[in-house]
Enzyme design. Structure first.
Site, PDB file in Angstrom:
ATOM      1  N   GLU A 134       0.818  -1.207   0.000  1.00 38.27           N
ATOM      2  CA  GLU A 134       0.000   0.000   0.000  1.00 38.27           C
ATOM      3  C   GLU A 134       0.855   1.262   0.000  1.00 38.27           C
ATOM      4  O   GLU A 134       1.796   1.361   0.798  1.00 38.27           O
ATOM      5  CB  GLU A 134      -0.916   0.002   1.229  1.00 38.27           C
ATOM      6  CG  GLU A 134      -1.973   1.091   1.170  1.00 38.27           C
ATOM      7  CD  GLU A 134      -2.967   1.014   2.317  1.00 38.27           C
ATOM      8  OE1 GLU A 134      -4.170   1.180   2.093  1.00 38.27           O
ATOM      9  OE2 GLU A 134      -2.520   0.771   3.456  1.00 38.27           O
ATOM     10  N   GLU A 275      -3.884  -4.790   6.114  1.00 40.11           N
ATOM     11  CA  GLU A 275      -5.093  -5.607   6.115  1.00 40.11           C
ATOM     12  C   GLU A 275      -5.205  -6.581   4.957  1.00 40.11           C
ATOM     13  O   GLU A 275      -6.300  -6.821   4.436  1.00 40.11           O
ATOM     14  CB  GLU A 275      -6.318  -4.680   6.113  1.00 40.11           C
ATOM     15  CG  GLU A 275      -6.536  -3.876   4.824  1.00 40.11           C
ATOM     16  CD  GLU A 275      -5.931  -2.501   4.825  1.00 40.11           C
ATOM     17  OE1 GLU A 275      -6.363  -1.659   4.011  1.00 40.11           O
ATOM     18  OE2 GLU A 275      -5.031  -2.241   5.646  1.00 40.11           O
ATOM     19  N   GLU A 307      -7.360  -3.950  11.802  1.00 45.35           N
ATOM     20  CA  GLU A 307      -7.116  -4.689  10.548  1.00 45.35           C
ATOM     21  C   GLU A 307      -8.247  -5.643  10.238  1.00 45.35           C
ATOM     22  O   GLU A 307      -8.608  -5.835   9.072  1.00 45.35           O
ATOM     23  CB  GLU A 307      -5.789  -5.443  10.644  1.00 45.35           C
ATOM     24  CG  GLU A 307      -4.582  -4.570  10.955  1.00 45.35           C
ATOM     25  CD  GLU A 307      -4.436  -3.375  10.023  1.00 45.35           C
ATOM     26  OE1 GLU A 307      -4.731  -3.504   8.824  1.00 45.35           O
ATOM     27  OE2 GLU A 307      -4.041  -2.301  10.507  1.00 45.35           O
TER      28      GLU A 307
END
Length: 858
Positions: A134, A275, A307
């Site tokens: 991410e 996550e 998460e």
């Protein structure tokens, strides 16, 4: 590198053109071990990508960041990699209605925590791998369309060194030397994941029977490096995991959709956690090597639940672009605390939220870079910087306000409809507002405009008129900063407190009301007995800076420790800290309050936050002429409380760490050395390995612990954690040669891993070494644009934020910062943002110092 910074416009254009049917990704990670022959290590990545184009004949591109590409084929036709691959993108010309792209590449292992990170454990030489993507680093591992709204199913297969175990999002099996994983549900590229290596792995099972009689079974796993296995309390991780799964199933009415649930605690991790569905990754610091307080266990539980909430908010339903990052992060942040209170042993988690999490939001929302919760994210660099206190903590605070506004039942029913309506899809702000409007019956447009689409934090102050020892009128005055003048609707509780005959400060009246506009009269409190304290955001229902009337402030200065309600006490501490940062309360007065009342604080998380704030007050906001006096007072007070604390208690541990952080006088440093050597003891205080390193840093910073002593400590703790601690302590030593070496290692070289860069920066800039590091202010401004250009964005952020000369807190440094900003108006916006934020912190510190200096003349 050209093309690395994908823009929102490019992503929208590609999403309008393409839809993705699936990925097959084959990785050969056998090169992770053995002799690298002095060359940068790479691994083979073969991606087969099936997608459709709704305008046959059109052109587009796939994303890939790799040292080299061996082969590319599109729809069976071989393409010349040198012609179609520019280092970050693969050009795709003359697309068909249905397409198959095959890319065979050599991708690089990472040492910065971005992409496929490779870590060698110094304790036993074992190699560990994990991925972290991410917002956009899957393209460092396989070719794809790196944007959240081009979801697809993924199938991974991995060849790994003999004896290794490999995990991915789906369940995996080893056959003929290849790990093959079940196809995922449609997910975004940034939440795919691979973890590989000789990890210590523990299993369990979660089972839940639903009202219709069906049973859901979820295989659970938890892993860490073998060297951390003796410290790994997997039972507690599984306990929180099962409690969370129960809680979210009860409230979300949507069964967990991703099969298994593994949780990997990995080394040199840049974030708290990520996550990835079916395979959540965490920083391994959540495996506690020594004694920690319950605040640490609560924080870990919060992250586990945060998460887990993402499995629904973010993974099942994903924002279309990073503008709406809050659609997952604000909700997960809120749900982490909501679940902690509702499902686990941490029933006071909202106190931590009010005291710690909101402090992050208040700071971020007063920076020049503040932005609405729904942000304007132009590109990936913008996205990287927006994982901030606004998106997380302010967003969660606003959702807490929303729950008070529409009611918990309507809020949760809105979430349930949201999941069912948009499962495996992508959403924008309007999609959520529509379901909340349906379930609450309220017009969400005005609420959204005030809370989600504008920036800034309001201040709420009580005005109290008394007559005959009773309240004649109580009003709440709302103010907004000039740069962000929005006055918002607030649902608040106003609490009235008074001193009892026994000396306790207790609430005797409470009214919930809606505040809107510049001044709101709380009619229900007229006639109440005169209060000693008015708390205008009692129970922490809204997001605001709380102020006090003169009488309330006077009460707190004498009786803050007498407040019996721990949440009210935490809210008052938070308000006083905001006043200190805003130069409304002298730093020496805040430190005086800590010295008087922190020893009576029952909530360990609040106490540890007070310790951090007291240090900041001294180092940043206290007048320079008073720093030595203030430091001596803090060290004296910390040692007094350390000796008074219950033997073996978590309060004793917190005071021991705080004492170490404030120690500078020779007797205090001598005591730390004696505690290390075992020649002195404090009853109940176990000086374990982590506490030893906490004592060694101030000893190193003040020249007591030399290189030989630190080398001996590393020999005692020859682990990855020990190495990070040693590097930080080495960089903390008060020597010009040491500082020059640390600077060179971080700024002029890229040989250190992300974790060691972070440790070196943490040791380099010590508040007691302002003169020693003064020459680096000019070097900082000369280097940062080159660093930003040449290094990864994560390392660039660490260097630009971590090495800003904040302790050169003089007007000259402010002028130098302004000069750089003026001369570099065309610098990368993300780089300018970081410098602007650091400038604002410096300007705030100087205002605080001026306020504190004026207090000396009282």
């Amino acid at each position: 590198m050209p093309g690395e910074n994908l823009s929102r416009d490019e992503a929208r254009e590609r999403a309008a053109l393409l839809s993705v049917d699936g990925y097959d990704v084959s990785l050969d990670l056998r090169s992770a071990v053995g002799d690298g022959n002095g060359e940068p290590r790479t691994f083979r990545s073969v991606t087969t990508l099936r997608f459709r184009c709704n305008e046959p004949g059109a052109s587009s591109f796939a994303d890939l960041i790799a040292p080299s590409v061996t082969a590319v084929s599109l729809n069976g036709k071989d393409l010349d990699p040198s012609e179609v691959f520019d280092g970050t993108r693969i050009a795709l010309e003359n697309l068909a209605a249905e397409n198959e792209l095959v890319v065979d590449a050599q991708c690089a292992y990472s040492r910065t925590g971005e992409g496929l990170h490779r870590f060698v454990d110094p304790e036993d030489g074992e190699v560990y791998l994990y991925t972290q993507y991410e917002p956009a680093d899957s393209r460092r591992v396989f070719a794809g369309f790196e944007q959240p709204d081009l979801k697809a199913p993924f199938r991974f297969e991995v060849r790994a060194p003999e004896g290794w175990t490999v995990w991915s999002n789906g369940a995996g099996e080893l056959s003929d030397g290849v790990w093959r994983f079940a196809e995922t549900k449609p997910i975004s590229t940034y939440i795919t994941c691979v973890v590989a290596g000789p990890y210590h792995y523990v299993t369990d099972t979660y089972s839940r029977t639903f009202a219709d009689g069906t049973t859901l079974e979820i295989p659970l796993g938890a892993m860490c490096r073998k060297g951390l296995a003796p410290h790994f309390d997997a039972d507690d991780v599984f306990l929180i995991t099962k409690q969370g799964l129960d809680f979210f199933h009860e409230h979300f009415d949507y069964p967990y959709p991703f099969g298994k649930y593994d949780q990997a605690f990995v080394p040199e991790y840049n974030l708290g956690a990520m996550e990835n569905p079916g395979l959540v990754t965490f920083r391994e610091e959540y495996v506690f090597r020594g004694k920690v307080t319950q605040a640490s266990y609560e924080a870990r539980a919060n992250v586990i639940l945060h998460e887990m909430a993402h499995m629904w908010f973010g993974d099942l339903v994903t924002m279309a672009w990073w503008d709406d990052l809050w659609l997952k992060e604000s909700f997960a942040d809120f749900m982490g605390t909501f679940g902690n209170v509702g499902a686990t042993r941490f029933k006071d988690a909202w106190i931590t939220f009010a005291n710690r999490r909101k402090a992050w939001a208040y700071r971020a929302d007063q920076l020049p870079s503040t932005h609405p919760i729904t942000a304007d994210i132009r590109d990936l660099q913008d996205a990287k910087l927006n994982f901030d206190g606004i998106t997380y903590a302010k967003g969660a605070s606003v959702l807490k306000q929303l729950v008070a506004y529409v009611g918990q039942d309507a809020f949760l029913e809105g979430a349930r409809r949201y999941f069912k309506r948009h499962a495996y899809g992508n959403t924008r702000l309007g999609d959520l507002l529509s379901v909340l409007g349906e379930t609450s019956g309220r017009d969400m447009t005005a609420w959204s405009r005030s809370w989600l689409e504008t920036a800034g934090v309001n201040a709420l102050t009580p005005q109290v008129l008394l007559a005959d020892s009773r309240v004649a009128e109580l009003a709440v005055v709302q103010e907004a900063p000039e740069a962000h003048p929005e006055l918002r609707p607030h649902r608040i509780a106003v609490g009235l407190y008074r001193l009892t005959e026994g000396g306790a400060l207790e609430r005797y009246a409470r009214v919930e009301t809606d505040v809107d506009g510049p001044r709101t009269v709380v009619a229900e409190l007229a006639g109440a007995e005169a209060p000693d304290l008015v708390l205008v955001n009692d129970d922490d229902l809204t997001y605001c800076k709380t102020r006090f009337d003169a009488g309330s402030l006077a009460t707190l200065q004498e009786h803050l420790g007498d407040l019996t309600d721990p949440l009210a006490r935490a809210l008052c501490w938070s308000a006083l800290w905001n006043m200190t940062r805003d130069a409304l309360l002298p730093a020496r007065d805040f430190i005086g309050l800590v010295l008087r009342f922190a020893g009576r604080e029952s909530d360990i998380g609040v106490l540890q936050m007070l310790h951090a704030w007291a240090r900041s007050a001294l180092e940043r906001y206290a007048a320079p002429a008073w720093r030595d006096t203030g430091g001596a007072l803090l060290a004296e007070g910390a040692l007094r409380e350390l000796r008074a604390a219950g033997p073996g208690s978590e309060h004793q541990l917190a005071w021991a760490r705080f004492f170490a952080s404030t120690a500078s006088a020779q007797p205090d440093l001598a005591l730390l050395k004696e505690l290390l050597d075992g020649t002195t003891a404090i009853e109940g205080l176990d000086v374990d390995q982590e506490l030893r390193w906490a004592f060694l840093e101030p000893l190193a910073a003040h020249g007591v612990a030399d290189e030989r002593l630190l080398a001996a400590e590393l020999a005692r703790d020859d682990t990855a954690s020990g190495k990070r601690h040693q590097v930080r302590c080495l960089a903390a030593r008060p020597s010009a040669e040491v500082k020059a070496r640390a600077w060179e290692q971080v700024v002029e070289s890229d040989t250190l891993s992300n974790a060691l860069v972070e440790a070196t920066i943490a040791g380099f800039d010590q508040p007691s070494q302002r003169e020693l590091t003064a020459p680096y202010a000019q070097k900082y401004f000369a280097a940062i644009e080159r660093v930003w250009r040449e290094r990864s964005i994560q390392i660039g952020m660490d260097v630009v934020s971590g090495l800003f000369p904040a302790f050169q807190d003089r007007p000259e440094t402010l002028a130098a910062t302004d000069a750089w900003l003026q001369a570099h108006q065309d610098a990368a916006p993300a780089l300018r943002r970081l410098v602007l934020e650091a400038r604002d912190d410096l300007a705030r510190a100087l205002r605080g110092q001026e306020c504190d200096a004026e207090a000396a003349t009282r």
